[in-house]
Write an enzyme that holds these catalytic residues in place. Structure first.
Site, mmCIF file in Angstrom:
data_model
loop_
_atom_site.group_PDB
_atom_site.id
_atom_site.type_symbol
_atom_site.label_atom_id
_atom_site.label_comp_id
_atom_site.label_asym_id
_atom_site.label_seq_id
_atom_site.Cartn_x
_atom_site.Cartn_y
_atom_site.Cartn_z
ATOM 1 N N ARG A 46 0.877 -0.914 -0.420
ATOM 2 C CA ARG A 46 -0.063 -0.391 0.172
ATOM 3 C C ARG A 46 0.925 1.285 0.092
ATOM 4 N NH1 ARG A 46 -2.416 0.559 6.850
ATOM 5 N NH2 ARG A 46 -0.258 0.739 7.210
ATOM 6 N N ASP A 59 6.019 -7.842 1.604
ATOM 7 C CA ASP A 59 4.993 -7.252 2.879
ATOM 8 C C ASP A 59 4.263 -7.802 3.742
ATOM 9 O OD1 ASP A 59 2.926 -5.213 4.224
ATOM 10 O OD2 ASP A 59 3.831 -3.386 2.052
ATOM 11 N N ASP A 70 8.761 -10.215 6.186
ATOM 12 C CA ASP A 70 9.063 -9.228 7.083
ATOM 13 C C ASP A 70 10.463 -9.146 6.845
ATOM 14 O OD1 ASP A 70 9.583 -8.371 9.607
ATOM 15 O OD2 ASP A 70 8.459 -9.534 10.563
ATOM 16 N N VAL A 71 11.158 -7.197 6.921
ATOM 17 C CA VAL A 71 12.207 -7.222 6.420
ATOM 18 C C VAL A 71 13.233 -7.318 7.442
ATOM 19 C CG1 VAL A 71 11.287 -5.634 4.705
ATOM 20 C CG2 VAL A 71 11.938 -4.133 6.766
ATOM 21 N N TYR A 110 12.774 7.426 14.659
ATOM 22 C CA TYR A 110 12.577 7.448 13.850
ATOM 23 C C TYR A 110 13.338 8.310 13.064
ATOM 24 C CZ TYR A 110 10.052 8.644 8.688
ATOM 25 O OH TYR A 110 9.909 8.839 7.632
ATOM 26 N N LYS A 119 16.533 6.865 10.067
ATOM 27 C CA LYS A 119 16.497 7.669 8.888
ATOM 28 C C LYS A 119 17.606 8.537 8.724
ATOM 29 C CE LYS A 119 12.818 6.409 7.232
ATOM 30 N NZ LYS A 119 12.640 5.265 6.204
ATOM 31 N N THR A 144 -0.126 9.455 2.439
ATOM 32 C CA THR A 144 -0.383 7.795 2.733
ATOM 33 C C THR A 144 -1.422 7.512 4.167
ATOM 34 O OG1 THR A 144 2.109 7.651 3.848
ATOM 35 C CG2 THR A 144 1.644 7.612 1.107
#
Length: 244
Positions: A16, A37, A61-62, A152, A156, A187
């Site tokens: 998505r 995903d 699952d990454v 986060y 990043k 999103t």
């Protein structure tokens, strides 16, 4: 012919949002796409919509190396691997003093470890395919301070450095690595904030609007395509001027 004609592209977090927009665009541009995903129902529905010959879904699952192996194997079933988008990530904003060890580690495992595993796992098949392009989705939070989102932001910023190190490591293998840094994009990821908070964030953007998933997908398309053949180690903001 499309700009990705004959290429196979793997997209993590592809069920998505930005990932789904990328999958749709790249199939339209002639690619075959592997969608990875944890959102199985949405991912399978998208792959079915795009067509069996054009897309396949892999539950991924990454943070699990074996799930990356399965995704790469699916790409091999399409005949090779020429591009990969490290799109999977989470955003759970919290200030420094409100961030638990568990929350910090969860961001690190999904956003950072997941990206590391993705880059490492795709290299052998990209080499056998002749060349490759890896695009790591970072954030404007990886270019400047971001209030109330320390975990986060940490991941990043990490992607930014990892991208440059990998670009140096992989240049001789004809694999390019670049990072993309979106600002506020319309999103589901932003649903963790209230409508009022998101509206206030938009007012800080010079262009006074959110970006769209399709706009990000178009930028990533350029970096995956041969049009960007001399670009590696770059960091590209797509943020309506937010980092100016």
């Amino acid at each position: 012919m499309g700009r990705l004609s004959g290429k196979v592209i793997l997209i993590s977090g592809g069920a998505r949002g930005q990932g789904a927009a990328e999958a749709r665009l790249y199939v339209a541009e002639g690619a075959r796409v592997v969608i990875g995903d944890v959102l199985e129902a949405e991912g399978r529905a998208l792959a079915e919509q795009l067509g069996a010959g054009a897309a396949v879904f892999v539950k991924q699952d990454v943070t699990k190396p074996e799930d990356w192996d399965a995704a790469v194997k699916a790409a091999e079933g399409f005949g090779g691997l020429h591009g990969m988008v490290n799109n999977a990530g989470i955003y759970r904003p919290a200030k420094l003093m409100d961030t638990t060890v568990e929350l910090f580690e969860r961001h690190m495992r999904i956003n950072q470890l997941g990206c590391f595993l993705g880059m490492q796992k795709v290299v052998p098949l990209m080499e056998r395919s002749g060349s490759g392009s890896i695009v790591n989705i970072s954030s404007v939070a990886g270019l400047r301070g971001s209030p109330g989102a320390i975990a986060y932001s940490a991941t990043k910023w990490a992607l930014r450095g990892m991208t440059k190190a990998a670009a140096l490591d992989l240049a001789a293998k004809k694999i390019r690595v670049n990072s993309v840094h979106p600002g506020p994009i319309d999103t589901e990821m932003l649903n963790v904030r209230s409508a009022e908070q998101n509206a206030a964030r938009v007012q800080q953007v010079p262009m006074k609007r959110m970006g769209s998933a399709e706009e990000v997908a178009n930028l990533v398309l350029f970096l995956l395509s041969d049009e960007s053949a001399y670009i590696t180690g770059a960091e590209v903001a797509i943020d309506g001027g937010a980092t100016l």
